[in-house]
Design an enzyme around this catalytic site. Structure first.
Site, PDB file in Angstrom:
ATOM      1  N   GLU A 722     -16.306 -35.935 -18.100  1.00  0.00           N
ATOM      2  CA  GLU A 722     -15.938 -36.309 -16.743  1.00  0.00           C
ATOM      3  C   GLU A 722     -17.155 -36.725 -15.929  1.00  0.00           C
ATOM      4  OE1 GLU A 722     -13.797 -34.455 -12.737  1.00  0.00           O
ATOM      5  OE2 GLU A 722     -13.555 -33.438 -14.668  1.00  0.00           O
ATOM      6  N   ARG A 800     -11.693 -23.699  -7.312  1.00  0.00           N
ATOM      7  CA  ARG A 800     -10.471 -23.489  -8.086  1.00  0.00           C
ATOM      8  C   ARG A 800     -10.390 -22.063  -8.607  1.00  0.00           C
ATOM      9  NH1 ARG A 800      -6.143 -26.147 -10.443  1.00  0.00           N
ATOM     10  NH2 ARG A 800      -6.732 -28.155  -9.555  1.00  0.00           N
ATOM     11  N   GLU A1181      -4.079 -28.595 -18.797  1.00  0.00           N
ATOM     12  CA  GLU A1181      -4.897 -27.407 -18.583  1.00  0.00           C
ATOM     13  C   GLU A1181      -4.122 -26.096 -18.519  1.00  0.00           C
ATOM     14  OE1 GLU A1181      -8.636 -28.569 -15.925  1.00  0.00           O
ATOM     15  OE2 GLU A1181      -6.778 -29.404 -15.132  1.00  0.00           O
TER      16      GLU A1181
END
Length: 1259
Positions: A722, A800, A1181
């Site tokens: 990423e 997160r 995920e």
């Protein structure tokens, strides 16, 4: 597959081998078959290729050719294999995507096993028939003849640039060549590649009559024949060797690895030397480099170098002048009243380097249990093999009973010692293993002495003597069929095959490094730092610039644009300038005509450093130094003080969770092609085309419009591509711009692991208040994440983690704080779950301890705390369409949880040294990028006049089936067959400003954008459908074209009603949530810490699945990747910050043997999601965390073992729950004799960057 004529067998023998380890010169007189040679999409697929594709066993596809060829080689040798043959064939194969189950499922159809116990709903065997049509057999004859009669030919000679290869055809020729070239390396299997590069190689052909050059596969076959035809008592040595061969490397290695290749001089006879060695020491010459280089203690190969009496294994050496080679290995028969066992303990059972090995041999006075002679040999307890001579001498003359055991264990605890700073660490564990493995030997012999021994072996101890035997995996996959009446052409909701699966199975799928070489193409090699924190005093590249093929050496001053870079914060450099802040920090590049020339020259660059202080590697050190990035995030709801006052009990503790290497099968790779006017075309393996484009443009000093980034497919990503892919892309583009020639670079595995970072290690401190019923009222938790030497995406990852700090439980009073630790390790980055697994694991750890504290069943405590419909999260988001309770209840029912618990309790009461554990846990995973601006996507759809459709969108394909799902969406909207729609690639020139393919949101975002574009086109074509209702798609398209209608459309989508503010704790961070529940059962060997995964049931809410086959594949693949995270994969660093676990030799990801023996995956029915395209849900995920059920099942088993030792209440088991951690948690008489782990002192620390980090050699 390498095929050779075997004179002894008088037939052609086929062997699967590792291509990267097979020197081309060694293949003289062999036939080589590659995946391209057995079938192709253009011609016809071979059944082996077709079955793995149709069974959905190919996702990213990078491992698929290896799987295909392993199966093909097996069928060439054995057309009717059983499941045990399959398991052996795939022992050396790795896959990071699929979870292995569909691969076995597809290839099980070739075996003799019945399929009545395996129910697979995602494919049927009848689907194979069309492609199989016309195949009369699975094999094609190879014309390999025996050597012609006459004298043997002379040695072959191949001359390379730096190496001369000589291949003798007789023993005499070998000895003469060795005399003339005494420093030459003798190569047989070439199964380990070290840094040593000799000028001359002598190749020994396994087909020569040199018994020591027989492959280990051949050795195993011969020993099996001997065991089958000889009395049992005579074959104990054979059986011990065979048991170790089961777990030595993979079949591809055993097919070429041999007993001995090195020369070793000992006491002199006239022409022969005699040594006695066991199965490990005969492999010394193959594996020594890797063991001594990494740990210095992991010597499987050396465990019996001095134990010549233990295994009755004799090796003959032939000498010529001053040269000697192993000639023959002789395995002797064992006499009656002699008992032999060998044990190996390693992090992963199959294909792994050992931690401790041992060979033990006892001889009794005939007819008695009196020890006449005893030999105990240990590997891994010193720089060489250690014989426990003191202990053995104390036991001679004693009866084989409890008194002998007490003396032996006490003596071994004193004799088998290690310095606390011993290389490799795990000191307490290794010492404990010496006692535990002796106890296994003691029980094994006691069992064989039944009727003679003074002591009977109780049934509760029998399980400690059993050898491991895997069960044939069984599986069930359940999903909801498409609604009755859905058009056959409408493929949404159907389990169609991955669009590239067939090409991946044939080797025709093109990855970046498959792109043919450009004319005048160059190759880049990185110059990286060997220090973790230092000032660069000087860089001398003069020697490198003079080496063959070198075109340029580039450093920070050669960057034409900005040398400052970074995916989220501009806090990194393209090339290090002045200082380096981690081992692997890129300082420069060498550009040469070939990869070998570039890498050789890069090693010749000399760098002078001045070490700087402090050196911070672990979270503990960062906390002590207050080395944190800003900001420190806080998320709070309710009144903590009030919550703790209302609580009946308060529990405080801490949890560690280790990092994880992505281990995508395709390492980072970039090909840069310069164009005119500052243009640059990049072929990259990246999840983020737009970020690559912008950072390359920034470094080159050109507008982003001059840079085009193209991605066809990736061989896996998992978040690792990423942001960190830009490290390589920028320097490759820099080199191409500077030299005006195409430049390529693909990182070797070790360099990829060293330089690019992985999952963030976490450490958490918590305080939880709860009632007697188990209801949790208050939680205060602080998270510390090891971010590394730059911010990268760490802030979003910590956010997160905070968003998931309560997992699936309603906690009225809660506070979470997140600290990002600034350390001198390569920057950690995104990884599947993106902080969510770290946050949720802490929750499940204290939740299990709450149950233990109260003495309540863990499943009841979890159930009473589960969220209910309409409740608020800590960040104020209302939970609507909640399916947690349905997932929970279905998982309990499908797993037969309560029946399993009853059976488990009975098993544990009957077995002292093996314990079973059971756990069921939920997950709630928020879907959206937490960075608001990333929740957008674009698409571009062209319809051509022949009716074909070209679809482009902003997502990249890394194996997750995104392109396949996008075609399904477009097919439904346009009303055309999916075969008429093509996705070529992802490119910044077609869809600009794309968000990374990440956060599990790509199907939602890009699917909606594709749907939008196709709806525009559909609307434009509707008048022509109305005018000609009986016409075909092609008719409508042509009519629109001739009427000058635009047949190209852009699509766009942004997720509505999102946005969250940490300062005010208000807003809506997620579009919706994915839910799931998993139940896992394990069996633990309490003496070693090893375990079996017996059963897993998963119930996953994926809404109305766009493609059940792909979604189930994501669930299974994510789950097994989580099994690696929570039970197996461990990163280790030297005290100077150098990564020690580089590559598959020392870093172990799950293999075929790690999948649960029973695996049930069920997609929740009737759970539509109105927040995403066609009522689907994200799936990439969320399933990963469900693998924590395995860790918690291990903890449950540990609790059972501790109860046997009189220990009760909460206990700590950090992640990963490796055999070491599990064994030391199972406290017993043996751990008491060894004592507690050493405390930190003035000795070298061997660092595990797993949460808190380096608690001496064990932490």
């Amino acid at each position: 597959m390498v095929s050779r004529y075997a004179p002894r067998q008088q037939r052609v023998v086929h062997s699967s081998v590792n291509a990267c380890l097979a020197p081309v010169c060694s293949l003289h007189l062999s036939a080589v078959t590659t995946v391209e040679g057995i079938g192709s999409v253009a011609r016809k697929l071979h059944p082996v290729q077709e079955r793995i594709a149709r069974a959905h066993g190919s996702q990213c596809g990078f491992c698929t050719p290896g799987m295909v060829m392993s199966m093909y080689a097996l069928l060439r040798n054995n057309p009717c294999p059983d499941m045990s043959h399959l398991e052996d064939a795939f022992q050396g194969n790795l896959c990071r995507c699929t979870g292995y189950r569909p691969i076995l499922e597809g290839y099980k159809s070739f075996t003799t096993v019945t399929h009545t116990h395996t129910h697979t709903h995602t494919h049927t065997h009848t689907g194979y028939r069309p492609i199989l049509e016309g195949y009369k057999s699975f094999t094609t004859a190879l014309q390999l003849a025996p050597a012609p009669p006459g004298p043997p030919p002379g040695p072959l000679r191949f001359q390379g640039e730096r190496v001369e290869w000589l291949q003798p055809s007789t023993l005499e020729q070998l000895l003469v060549l060795k005399e003339h070239h005494p420093q030459a390396k003798v190569v047989v299997g070439n199964t380990e590649v070290g840094r040593y590069c000799p000028s001359v190689c002598l190749s020994v052909s396994p087909s020569l009559c040199l018994s020591a050059a027989c492959s280990l596969t051949c050795v195993g076959e011969e020993l099996k024949r001997a065991v089958a035809t000889s009395p049992a008592h005579q074959t104990q040595v054979f059986q011990a060797v065979l048991e170790q061969l089961r777990w030595f490397a993979g079949l591809q290695i055993r097919n070429v690895a041999v007993s001995h290749t090195h020369t070793h001089m000992t006491h002199t006879h006239t022409h022969h030397h005699l040594l006695t060695l066991d199965v490990y020491s005969m492999l010394y010459g193959i594996l020594w480099d890797v063991y001594s280089m990494l740990y210095g203690i992991l010597w499987d190969v050396y465990s019996m170098l001095y134990g010549m009496y233990a295994m009755s294994t004799v090796c003959y050496m032939v000498c010529y002048g001053m040269s000697a080679v192993w000639f023959m290995v002789y395995y002797g028969m064992s006499p009656q009243w002699q008992f032999v066992s060998a044990f190996k303990q390693s992090p992963r059972r199959e294909d792994d380097i050992s931690i401790v090995t041992t060979a033990m041999n006892v001889t009794f006075t005939p007819g008695t249990s009196v020890v006449k002679e005893l030999k105990l040999s240990y590997g891994g307890m010193g720089p060489t093999t250690v014989l426990a001579e003191t202990t053995a001498s104390k036991l001679v003359g004693r009866l084989w009973g409890e008194e002998l055991l007490e003396v032996a264990c006490s003596s071994l605890a004193e004799e088998m010692t290690l310095d606390p700073s011993a290389p490799g660490g795990m000191v307490t564990y290794r010492r404990t293993l010496t006692l535990s493995l002796f106890y296994k030997f003691y029980l094994t012999v006691l069992q064989k002495l039944a009727g003679v021994s003074v002591e009977a072996l109780g049934s509760d101890r029998l399980s400690a003597t059993e050898l491991y035997h895997s069960e044939t995996p069984t599986s069930v996959q359940l999903y909801q069929d498409v609604p009755e009446g859905q058009r056959r052409e409408d493929v949404v909701g159907r389990p169609i095959m991955h669009l590239s699966a067939l090409q991946q199975a044939t080797g025709e799928a093109v990855y970046v490094d498959d792109i043919p070489l450009y004319q005048n193409e160059l190759y880049v090699a990185l110059v990286t730092s060997s220090r973790a924190h230092a000032r660069i005093l000087s860089i001398d590249s003069s020697e490198a610039q003079l080496m063959p093929g070198v075109e340029a050496c580039l450093f920070a001053d050669d960057v034409p644009g900005s040398n400052i870079t970074g995916p989220a914060f501009l806090d990194e450099t393209v090339l290090a300038q002045d200082t380096v802040t981690c081992v692997g920090h890129i300082m420069g590049v060498v550009v040469a005509d070939t990869q070998l020339h570039a890498q050789r020259a890069a090693r010749a660059v000399k760098v002078s450093y001045q070490d700087l202080s402090p050196l911070i590697l672990t979270i503990q050190e960062a906390i002590a130094a207050q080395s944190f990035y800003q900001p420190i995030r806080t998320l709070q709801r309710g009144n903590l003080e009030e919550g703790f006052q209302l609580a009946d009990h308060i529990l405080e503790g801490e949890v560690h969770m280790g990092g994880q290497e992505h281990f995508y099968l395709e390492t980072h790779v970039t090909l840069a092609v310069p164009g005119e006017d500052g243009e640059m075309e990049l072929f990259v393996s990246t999840q983020s085309t737009a970020k690559t484009q912008s950072l390359v443009a920034l470094a080159l000093g050109v507008p982003a419009s001059r840079v085009v980034v193209r991605v066809k497919r990736m061989g896996g990503g998992f978040g690792g591509k990423e942001s960190r892919s830009t490290l390589l892309s920028t320097v490759v583009a820099l080199s191409a711009q500077r030299l005006r020639r195409p430049v390529r670079c693909q990182l070797d595995r070790d360099q990829d692991m060293v330089a690019t970072g992985g999952r963030h290690p976490f450490y958490a401190r918590y305080k939880v208040g709860f009632q007697k019923s188990g209801k949790v009222l208050a939680l205060d938790v602080s998270y510390y994440g090891n971010a590394g030497n730059s911010m990268d995406l760490s802030l979003s990852i910590m956010e997160r983690a905070l968003f998931h700090m309560e997992n699936s439980y309603s906690i009225p009073h809660i506070r979470g704080r997140g600290f990002l630790c600034k350390t001198h390790l390569p920057s950690n980055t995104a990884f599947r779950g993106f902080g969510g697994p770290q946050g949720m694991l802490v929750t499940e750890s204290w939740m299990s301890d709450v149950a233990l504290e109260l003495g309540l069943p863990a499943e009841k405590v979890r159930r009473v705390n589960l969220y209910q419909q309409g409740e608020l999260t800590p960040y104020g988001q209302v939970l609507d369409r909640l399916t947690l309770d349905r997932c929970w209840d279905q998982c309990l029912q499908r797993s037969q949880y309560h029946q399993r618990r009853e059976a488990l309790d009975q098993y544990n009461s009957q077995n002292r040294w093996t314990k079973r554990g059971l756990a069921i846990i939920p997950t709630k995973f928020g879907i959206s990028f937490t960075a608001l601006f990333l929740n957008q996507a674009g698409a571009l759809v062209h319809i051509y006049t022949d009716g074909s459709v070209l679809l482009t969108h902003g997502g990249t394909e890394m194996g997750q089936g995104l392109h396949t799902k996008m075609v399904q969406v477009a097919s439904r909207v346009l009303g055309v067959a999916s075969s008429q729609i093509h996705v070529s690639e992802t490119s910044t020139s077609t869809v600009p400003n794309t968000s990374p393919t990440a956060a599990s949101a790509s199907s939602d975002l890009n699917g909606a954008a594709v749907k939008n574009a196709c709806e525009v086109l559909r609307k434009r074509l509707d008048p022509y459908r109305t005018q000609n209702p009986k016409g075909s798609w092609e008719d409508w398209v042509k009519a629109a074209y001739f009427n000058r209608v635009n047949l190209s459309a852009n699509g766009f989508y942004k997720t509505p009603d999102l946005g969250y503010d940490f300062e005010t704790n208000s807003g809506r961070p997620f579009n919706y949530f994915s839910y799931g529940v998993a139940c896992s059962e394990v069996e633990v060997d309490c003496l070693t810490g090893s375990h079996k995964n017996l059963h897993t049931t998963i119930v996953m809410d994926v809404g109305n699945s766009l493609n059940p086959a792909i979604d189930i594949g994501q669930v299974e693949g994510g789950f097994l990747q989580g099994v690696g995270l929570f039970t197996l994969e461990e990163l280790r660093y030297s005290p100077q910050g150098a990564l020690l676990t580089q590559g598959p030799g020392t870093y172990k990801i799950p293999a075929f043997g790690d999948i649960p023996s029973q695996l049930v995956v069920s997609l929740l029915r009737d759970a539509p999601n109105d927040k995403a395209v066609y009522s689907s849900k994200a799936v990439g995920e969320p399933p990963l965390f469900l693998a924590a059920s395995v860790l918690l099942a291990l903890k449950d088993a540990v609790v059972g073992a501790r109860l046997e030792a009189g220990l009760s209440g909460p206990c700590r088991l950090d992640s990963p729950a490796t055999p070491e951690r599990v064994r030391l948690a199972c406290q017993d008489r043996f751990t008491a004799l060894v004592g507690p782990p050493p405390t930190r002192g003035q000795w070298v620390r061997w660092v595990r960057v797993s949460g808190l980090g380096s608690v001496g050699s064990v932490g």
